[in-house]
Design an enzyme around this catalytic site. Structure first.
Site, PDB file in Angstrom:
ATOM      1  N   GLU A   1       7.578  -2.889   4.693  1.00 49.09           N
ATOM      2  CA  GLU A   1       8.772  -2.266   4.140  1.00 49.09           C
ATOM      3  C   GLU A   1       9.521  -1.465   5.200  1.00 49.09           C
ATOM      4  O   GLU A   1      10.729  -1.298   5.121  1.00 49.09           O
ATOM      5  CB  GLU A   1       8.418  -1.356   2.964  1.00 49.09           C
ATOM      6  CG  GLU A   1       9.642  -0.873   2.184  1.00 49.09           C
ATOM      7  CD  GLU A   1       9.273  -0.224   0.880  1.00 49.09           C
ATOM      8  OE1 GLU A   1       8.542   0.793   0.928  1.00 49.09           O
ATOM      9  OE2 GLU A   1       9.709  -0.692  -0.188  1.00 49.09           O
TER      10      GLU A   1
ATOM     11  N   HIS B   1     -16.303 -14.972   3.364  1.00 48.40           N
ATOM     12  CA  HIS B   1     -16.555 -16.105   2.482  1.00 48.40           C
ATOM     13  C   HIS B   1     -15.262 -16.676   1.908  1.00 48.40           C
ATOM     14  O   HIS B   1     -15.302 -17.436   0.934  1.00 48.40           O
ATOM     15  CB  HIS B   1     -17.489 -15.681   1.348  1.00 48.40           C
ATOM     16  CG  HIS B   1     -18.815 -15.181   1.839  1.00 48.40           C
ATOM     17  ND1 HIS B   1     -19.797 -16.030   2.294  1.00 48.40           N
ATOM     18  CD2 HIS B   1     -19.292 -13.918   1.990  1.00 48.40           C
ATOM     19  CE1 HIS B   1     -20.845 -15.316   2.688  1.00 48.40           C
ATOM     20  NE2 HIS B   1     -20.562 -14.040   2.517  1.00 48.40           N
TER      21      HIS B   1
ATOM     22  N   LYS C   1      17.032  -5.535  -7.042  1.00 53.22           N
ATOM     23  CA  LYS C   1      17.193  -4.610  -8.156  1.00 53.22           C
ATOM     24  C   LYS C   1      18.563  -4.765  -8.805  1.00 53.22           C
ATOM     25  O   LYS C   1      18.695  -4.748 -10.038  1.00 53.22           O
ATOM     26  CB  LYS C   1      16.998  -3.174  -7.668  1.00 53.22           C
ATOM     27  CG  LYS C   1      15.587  -2.853  -7.202  1.00 53.22           C
ATOM     28  CD  LYS C   1      15.486  -1.418  -6.719  1.00 53.22           C
ATOM     29  CE  LYS C   1      14.081  -1.085  -6.252  1.00 53.22           C
ATOM     30  NZ  LYS C   1      13.982   0.303  -5.739  1.00 53.22           N
TER      31      LYS C   1
END
Length: 217
Positions: free
Chosen positions: A36, A67, A182
């Site tokens: 960000e 794994h 937004k």
């Protein structure tokens, strides 16, 4: 090292691998901090950057990573820089001993082994068992995970991000990139709400008819 890996070796991603379950969400915090802040393509003078800036940050505790994605890191076609985080002693002060070694010693053994394997690789007559090595990685090793050490880790990575932003000449302290989504989300919400409130639709760049078709409103 981050500048070297990103701008000279042209490696687009960095994996943060803590060998501590208590730091399960630490890589996610660093995603927000780094991506960000330094996910910018415009410099502080308003010009497009002619070089790469912030890398993709991701990671998991080492016990999970061994794994899941270590195979690609060891033998994949693209090198991925790793930053290991380890601790000499258990944060609980006491530890379980099995076969003459503690749980913390087992964690450290795996951490050091993975770092060495990535660095030196392995030659073998079977091509599937050949490891190229020369995979960039480093180890941050502290005495114990306590509040002071955690604070030092947070400060270290925050300073790293700010320093890289200075070198790249970008503004690490704004987040304009998240605003567009937004604004558009608000316009899409008006389309959802329209059948209920009958208010005029907010102009939308793709066209309301197109979105109505997609949303079947």
């Amino acid at each position: 090292m981050g500048i070297w890996n990103r701008n000279f070796l042209h490696l687009p991603t960095v994996a943060i691998i803590p060998y501590s379950q208590a730091l399960l969400r630490f890589p996610a915090h660093l995603q927000q901090l780094d991506m960000e802040s330094n996910g910018k393509r415009i410099d502080r003078k308003g010009h497009p950057c002619s070089y790469s800036t912030g890398p993709v940050i991701w990671g998991e505790p080492g016990t999970n990573g061994q794994h899941s994605f270590y195979q690609l890191i060891h033998q994949g076609t693209d090198p991925i820089p790793l930053e290991f985080i380890g601790f000499r002693h258990s944060q609980r002060g006491s530890d379980l001993q099995i076969q003459h070694t503690t749980s913390q010693e087992k964690l450290l053994s795996n951490l050091f082994a993975q770092s060495i394997a990535l660095a030196i690789g392995q030659k073998n007559e079977n091509p599937n068992k050949c490891f190229p090595g020369n995979r960039p990685n480093r180890i941050l090793l502290a005495d114990r995970l306590d509040p002071r050490t955690l604070g030092a880790l947070l400060a270290y990575y925050e300073h790293k991000v700010a320093f890289q932003g200075f070198i790249w000449g970008i503004n690490s302290f704004d987040q304009e990139g998240v605003q567009l989504g937004k604004v558009l989300a608000g316009k899409i919400l008006s389309i959802f709400a329209h059948p209920r409130d009958k208010k005029p639709l907010t102009p939308f760049p793709l066209g309301e008819a197109y979105l109505k078709c997609l949303l079947d409103i």
